[in-house]
Design an enzyme around this catalytic site. Structure first.
Site, PDB file in Angstrom:
ATOM      1  N   SER A  58       0.834  -1.202   0.000  1.00 61.14           N
ATOM      2  CA  SER A  58       0.000   0.000   0.000  1.00 61.14           C
ATOM      3  C   SER A  58       0.864   1.245   0.000  1.00 61.14           C
ATOM      4  O   SER A  58       1.980   1.251   0.544  1.00 61.14           O
ATOM      5  CB  SER A  58      -0.867  -0.041   1.251  1.00 61.14           C
ATOM      6  OG  SER A  58      -1.429   1.201   1.513  1.00 61.14           O
ATOM      7  N   TYR A  93      -2.645  -1.665  10.791  1.00 58.84           N
ATOM      8  CA  TYR A  93      -2.834  -2.113   9.403  1.00 58.84           C
ATOM      9  C   TYR A  93      -1.619  -1.730   8.559  1.00 58.84           C
ATOM     10  O   TYR A  93      -1.015  -2.567   7.882  1.00 58.84           O
ATOM     11  CB  TYR A  93      -4.114  -1.504   8.804  1.00 58.84           C
ATOM     12  CG  TYR A  93      -4.126  -1.567   7.297  1.00 58.84           C
ATOM     13  CD1 TYR A  93      -4.392  -2.773   6.658  1.00 58.84           C
ATOM     14  CD2 TYR A  93      -3.804  -0.456   6.519  1.00 58.84           C
ATOM     15  CE1 TYR A  93      -4.350  -2.854   5.276  1.00 58.84           C
ATOM     16  CE2 TYR A  93      -3.764  -0.533   5.141  1.00 58.84           C
ATOM     17  CZ  TYR A  93      -4.038  -1.732   4.523  1.00 58.84           C
ATOM     18  OH  TYR A  93      -3.981  -1.816   3.166  1.00 58.84           O
ATOM     19  N   LYS A 128       1.693  -4.009   6.615  1.00 60.51           N
ATOM     20  CA  LYS A 128       2.201  -3.931   5.233  1.00 60.51           C
ATOM     21  C   LYS A 128       3.718  -3.728   5.234  1.00 60.51           C
ATOM     22  O   LYS A 128       4.452  -4.346   4.466  1.00 60.51           O
ATOM     23  CB  LYS A 128       1.498  -2.803   4.465  1.00 60.51           C
ATOM     24  CG  LYS A 128       0.008  -3.046   4.248  1.00 60.51           C
ATOM     25  CD  LYS A 128      -0.253  -4.268   3.379  1.00 60.51           C
ATOM     26  CE  LYS A 128      -1.705  -4.634   3.286  1.00 60.51           C
ATOM     27  NZ  LYS A 128      -1.944  -5.960   2.687  1.00 60.51           N
TER      28      LYS A 128
HETATM   29  C1  WQD Z   1      -9.785   9.115   0.625  1.00 60.55           C
HETATM   30  C2  WQD Z   1      -9.974  10.600   0.825  1.00 60.55           C
HETATM   31  C3  WQD Z   1     -10.432  11.233   3.097  1.00 60.55           C
HETATM   32  C4  WQD Z   1     -14.338   9.285   3.372  1.00 60.55           C
HETATM   33  C5  WQD Z   1      -7.055   4.247   3.035  1.00 60.55           C
HETATM   34  C6  WQD Z   1      -5.866   3.446   3.497  1.00 60.55           C
HETATM   35  C7  WQD Z   1      -5.095   2.915   2.337  1.00 60.55           C
HETATM   36  C8  WQD Z   1      -5.984   2.127   1.430  1.00 60.55           C
HETATM   37  C9  WQD Z   1      -7.219   2.882   1.083  1.00 60.55           C
HETATM   38  C10 WQD Z   1      -6.441  -0.235   1.646  1.00 60.55           C
HETATM   39  C11 WQD Z   1      -9.303  11.135   2.088  1.00 60.55           C
HETATM   40  C12 WQD Z   1     -11.611  11.543   2.198  1.00 60.55           C
HETATM   41  C13 WQD Z   1     -13.123   9.750   2.922  1.00 60.55           C
HETATM   42  C14 WQD Z   1     -15.382  10.226   3.610  1.00 60.55           C
HETATM   43  C15 WQD Z   1     -13.910  12.003   2.930  1.00 60.55           C
HETATM   44  N1  WQD Z   1      -6.335   0.935   2.125  1.00 60.55           N
HETATM   45  N2  WQD Z   1     -12.908  11.089   2.715  1.00 60.55           N
HETATM   46  N3  WQD Z   1     -15.122  11.551   3.368  1.00 60.55           N
HETATM   47  O1  WQD Z   1      -7.534   7.220   3.660  1.00 60.55           O
HETATM   48  O2  WQD Z   1      -6.641   7.596   1.336  1.00 60.55           O
HETATM   49  O3  WQD Z   1      -6.619   5.343   2.285  1.00 60.55           O
HETATM   50  O4  WQD Z   1      -7.836   3.388   2.237  1.00 60.55           O
HETATM   51  O5  WQD Z   1      -6.912  -1.178   1.964  1.00 60.55           O
HETATM   52  O6  WQD Z   1      -4.092   2.105   2.801  1.00 60.55           O
HETATM   53  O7  WQD Z   1      -5.040   4.259   4.282  1.00 60.55           O
HETATM   54  O8  WQD Z   1      -8.790   6.314   1.613  1.00 60.55           O
HETATM   55  O9  WQD Z   1     -11.098   6.355   0.783  1.00 60.55           O
HETATM   56  O10 WQD Z   1     -10.678   6.500   3.276  1.00 60.55           O
HETATM   57  O11 WQD Z   1     -10.122   8.433   1.824  1.00 60.55           O
HETATM   58  O12 WQD Z   1     -13.733  13.217   2.741  1.00 60.55           O
HETATM   59  O13 WQD Z   1     -16.494   9.885   4.039  1.00 60.55           O
HETATM   60  O14 WQD Z   1     -11.376  10.860   1.020  1.00 60.55           O
HETATM   61  O15 WQD Z   1     -10.234  12.260   4.034  1.00 60.55           O
HETATM   62  O16 WQD Z   1      -8.817  12.407   1.795  1.00 60.55           O
HETATM   63  P1  WQD Z   1      -7.363   6.736   2.302  1.00 60.55           P
HETATM   64  P2  WQD Z   1     -10.240   6.840   1.892  1.00 60.55           P
END
Ligand code: WQD
Length: 345
Positions: A128, A153, A157
């Site tokens: 990741s 988590y 990785k």
């Molecule tokens: C993306 C963006 C949030 C939800 C995580 C893990 C990574 C991978 C994917 C794998 C961010 C914003 C989110 C919401 C929002 N994991 N957001 N409102 O945090 O980049 O990555 O998931 O299994 O390892 O760290 O992904 O989709 O949670 O967020 O504004 O309701 O969307 O702040 O900027 P993230 P995400």
């Protein structure tokens, strides 16, 4: 049909199922092992509807070495492994660290332990972009420093990458390709398979599509005061089918001994950084469906901005993420609508 069978652990999950489709379409026989802890056996039907081939399916847990031992005895033709079997919710890992370390590390250790004697030539490992933490510069290359993990988590990785490196440097008779994913999104263009999160989604796209269809009242945008052009966080959203295709190339590379290196690491991203607000806008434009949203405070632990430099994967693997983001958004929406038609959500 090719001779070499590929074992896909976690093959009924989100990225796993899309990868099984691409493997079968490339002619590989596939065996899936999955404990269905975060997925459903119906996914196998979806894979069969797309490819016309039903992958072999073993319901079982990779943390149980005897289950894996029996599996390798049943399928002596397994020559490659793609390891998706892992717990993946960042927030949950803060509350259940033992579960995360046990699942993610024991699965990997068992596979590494058995694959040599079983005559398997290589393992593709799902890593990741979290290993880069908040990067010093963007886009991020594979040589960027690894930052201290902010969740169990993420730590699994990092530790997994180190375990693979140690085992191979100790002379293990197989290779590994480590793939560092950025943010996988979207669904298969057939809408037969896609992401199916349990409960309230934590990730942006499932929350967004569930809001668009009316399951959730509004999407919270976590912060608009970041040091980015519109103030919201920036990520590299990569189409899940594009991502899946990279796995077929990676596994083939090991089976055919195309590289002298025993371990290779690749970033899998598009190279484009997209903000949360831009993504909402792209979805609305692509689908014609409005997403009610409001700005709220920052989410603890979020990275401000991260996107990939995929040049190394582009050059060495001959792979490129090519699906336009608007198409990916339409695929995510079509999948959400299909779930509604089926009465699932
Ligand atoms: C993306 C963006 C949030 C939800 C995580 C893990 C990574 C991978 C994917 C794998 C961010 C914003 C989110 C919401 C929002 N994991 N957001 N409102 O945090 O980049 O990555 O998931 O299994 O390892 O760290 O992904 O989709 O949670 O967020 O504004 O309701 O969307 O702040 O900027 P993230 P995400």
């Amino acid at each position: 049909m090719k001779q070499e069978r590929i074992l896909v652990t976690g093959g009924t999950g989100y990225i796993g199922s899309h990868t099984v489709v691409e493997l079968q379409q490339a002619g590989y026989p596939v065996t899936i092992i999955d404990n269905l802890s975060n997925s459903n056996a119906d996914v196998i039907d979806g894979i069969e509807r797309i490819t016309g081939i039903r992958p072999d399916f073993v319901e079982g847990d990779c943390t149980d070495i005897d289950t894996l031992r029996r599996l390798f005895e049943t399928y002596p033709d397994i020559k490659g492994i793609i390891n998706f079997a892992a717990s993946k919710a960042v927030g949950e890992s803060m509350h259940k660290p033992i579960l995360y370390y046990r699942n993610n590390l024991n699965t990997l250790l068992n596979l590494l332990d058995l694959m040599g004697p079983a005559g398997v030539k290589g393992i593709v490992f799902s890593s990741s972009c979290t290993v880069y933490g908040e990067p010093d510069e963007n886009p991020v290359t594979e040589n960027a420093p690894i930052k201290k993990a902010t969740s169990p988590y993420g730590n699994t990785k990092q530790i997994s990458e180190e375990i693979i490196t140690d085992v191979i440097n100790a002379g293990a008779p197989f290779k590994s390709v480590i793939l560092r994913y950025f943010n996988p999104v979207g669904a298969h263009s057939s809408a037969e398979i896609g992401e199916l999160p349990n409960g309230v989604p934590q990730n942006l796209i499932p929350y967004l599509t569930q809001t668009a269809i009316g399951i959730r009242k509004e999407l919270s945008v976590f912060g608009n005061d970041y040091n980015t052009p519109d103030g919201s966080c920036i990520r590299d959203y990569i189409n899940v089918v594009d991502l899946a295709k990279a796995h077929v190339i990676a596994v083939e590379r090991m089976l055919e001994d195309r590289s002298d290196a025993k371990i290779e690491i690749f970033n899998l991203g598009t190279g484009n950084g997209v903000s949360v607000l831009e993504l909402i806008h792209t979805f609305e434009e692509a689908t014609g469906v409005k997403v009610p949203h409001k700005i709220v405070g920052r989410r603890a632990g979020d990275i401000e901005k991260v996107w990939a430099d995929p040049a190394y994967a582009n050059e060495v693997l001959g792979w490129k993420a090519e699906t336009p983001l608007a198409d990916t958004m339409r695929s995510a929406w079509a999948w959400q609508c299909r779930l509604r038609e089926r009465g699932i959500m």
